[in-house]
Design an enzyme around this catalytic site. Sequence first.
Site, PDB file in Angstrom:
ATOM      1  CG  HIS A   1     -44.889  29.771  -1.914  1.00  0.00           C
ATOM      2  ND1 HIS A   1     -45.809  28.839  -1.524  1.00  0.00           N
ATOM      3  CD2 HIS A   1     -43.689  29.155  -1.892  1.00  0.00           C
ATOM      4  CE1 HIS A   1     -45.182  27.692  -1.275  1.00  0.00           C
ATOM      5  NE2 HIS A   1     -43.893  27.868  -1.495  1.00  0.00           N
TER       6      HIS A   1
ATOM      7  CG  ASP B   1     -45.156  34.263   2.693  1.00  0.00           C
ATOM      8  OD1 ASP B   1     -44.292  33.923   3.539  1.00  0.00           O
ATOM      9  OD2 ASP B   1     -45.474  33.557   1.724  1.00  0.00           O
TER      10      ASP B   1
ATOM     11  CD  GLN C   1     -37.672  31.919   0.629  1.00  0.00           C
ATOM     12  OE1 GLN C   1     -36.471  32.073   0.819  1.00  0.00           O
ATOM     13  NE2 GLN C   1     -38.206  30.733   0.539  1.00  0.00           N
TER      14      GLN C   1
ATOM     15  CE  LYS D   1     -39.434  27.673   2.909  1.00  0.00           C
ATOM     16  NZ  LYS D   1     -40.462  28.270   2.072  1.00  0.00           N
TER      17      LYS D   1
ATOM     18  CB  CYS E   1     -44.388  26.834  -4.757  1.00  0.00           C
ATOM     19  SG  CYS E   1     -44.131  25.177  -4.210  1.00  0.00           S
TER      20      CYS E   1
HETATM   21  C1  LIG Z   1     -41.682  28.163   1.850  1.00  0.00           C
HETATM   22  C2  LIG Z   1     -42.604  29.262   1.602  1.00  0.00           C
HETATM   23  C3  LIG Z   1     -43.943  29.168   1.950  1.00  0.00           C
HETATM   24  C4  LIG Z   1     -44.558  27.908   2.513  1.00  0.00           C
HETATM   25  O1  LIG Z   1     -43.983  27.548   3.707  1.00  0.00           O
HETATM   26  P1  LIG Z   1     -44.392  26.153   4.402  1.00  0.00           P
HETATM   27  O2  LIG Z   1     -43.385  25.994   5.472  1.00  0.00           O
HETATM   28  O3  LIG Z   1     -44.293  25.118   3.333  1.00  0.00           O
HETATM   29  O4  LIG Z   1     -45.773  26.320   4.900  1.00  0.00           O
HETATM   30  C5  LIG Z   1     -44.749  30.265   1.746  1.00  0.00           C
HETATM   31  N1  LIG Z   1     -44.265  31.404   1.226  1.00  0.00           N
HETATM   32  C6  LIG Z   1     -42.968  31.532   0.866  1.00  0.00           C
HETATM   33  C7  LIG Z   1     -42.477  32.831   0.317  1.00  0.00           C
HETATM   34  C8  LIG Z   1     -42.101  30.466   1.044  1.00  0.00           C
HETATM   35  O5  LIG Z   1     -40.832  30.596   0.686  1.00  0.00           O
END
Ligand SMILES: *Cc1c(COP(=O)(O)O)cnc(C)c1O
Length: 409
Positions: free
Chosen positions: A126, A203, A206, A229, A367
């Site tokens: 992302h 990260d 997801q 999320k 993104c």
């Molecule tokens: C949504 C997302 C982000 C960013 O999350 P925010 O809540 O906008 O800070 C970063 N990495 C991944 C894989 C995402 O899906």
Amino acid sequence: MLNYNKFDVDKIREDFPILNREVNGKPLIYFDNAATSQTPKQVIDVIVDYYSNYNANIHRGVHTLSQEATDLYEQARLKIQKHFNAKFNHEIILTSGTTHSINLIANGFSTLLGEKDEVLVSALEHHSNIVPWQMLCERTGATLKVIPMNENGELIMSAYEALLSEHTKLVFVNHISNALGTINPIAEMIKKAHQVGAAVLIDGAQSCPHVQPDVQALDVDFYVASAHKMCGPTGIGLLYGKEEWLNKLPPYQGGGEMIDEVTFEKTTYAGLPHKFEAGTPNICGGIAFGTAVDYMTAIGFDAIATYEHELLEYATDKLLQIEGLKIYGTAKEKTSVISFNIEGIHPYDIGTILDKMGIAVRTGHHCAQPIMDFYKIPGTIRASFAFYNTKAEIDALVEGVKKAKMMLL
Ligand SMILES: *Cc1c(COP(=O)(O)O)cnc(C)c1O
């Protein structure tokens, strides 16, 4: 708090008020869960309850309201600690979300990196996981290297191993790709990085809606996620860091002086986690994040994963019957995200027609422009499913795509 003995999607759907609304005269079909999830009434109720009964600043006041708000906030931190299986409560830093958490670490590492050092980032990231590292490398003179991917949207492990060396100081990879749904082999990647002495940040933005990560079993150095999320509100998220790493990193916001003041004001808390939580936090959001974790746990992550996998297979099968439709990201291990295009049609046009039918999908580069460049496409249509979606909704999507194709070709 809840009792979901067996997975019953109709019962679960009753928890989500927004699923009752109409969009363009049609019942809403929400397939943009990878961008943000919907909010169950259990979480909405906690937000209303907080502002109706507990609103006060925390960690500072001696008065009852402030103590109650502080207790609720710290109870949420405990829930989150337990959920991620962190060893210590103070290893859970509440941030405004994944992006904030990543920037906090990138900023911290600018004091630890030099010109010979290397940072590895995966090709599946992302933007929020690319730009901060580019900025970090610009500041420190370190080199950013990319772990490549294959046609299926999987990271190439032999290339990853070849990139690792004694110069590697940090490895950044998402647990699950938001654009393609690929589940990356993070346990193996963490082990390999540690063999050369590199730290790893995962990260989990997801992955957290689909799986329950165990940060100790993974032996991961940092793990980040966003509450919105996983059925929580926006503006709150998590940074898990191993204690030894969090102690090594400098404070992020407000500068050292201000953070010292914040910690001196409160005698009970010194150092972590408050070193990284300058200013009044999103108190209500933190409490609601805890409730969201409770809610998803009550439904059960195993049941969620099984059901979503069923939706993924069902939708993949049905969509592939449409002539000219191509799915991007066909990794063996993937979650309930389908990125696709129809030959000769711009994704935006299909997304617009689907919206007229009340179907919310995402179109564009998600993104993750480097992934789109890899496939040499401007973007995709992305349908991402959650545990409250149904096969009937997928049927409507398939019919919608067919209709759009007829109108546009
Ligand atoms: C949504 C997302 C982000 C960013 O999350 P925010 O809540 O906008 O800070 C970063 N990495 C991944 C894989 C995402 O899906």
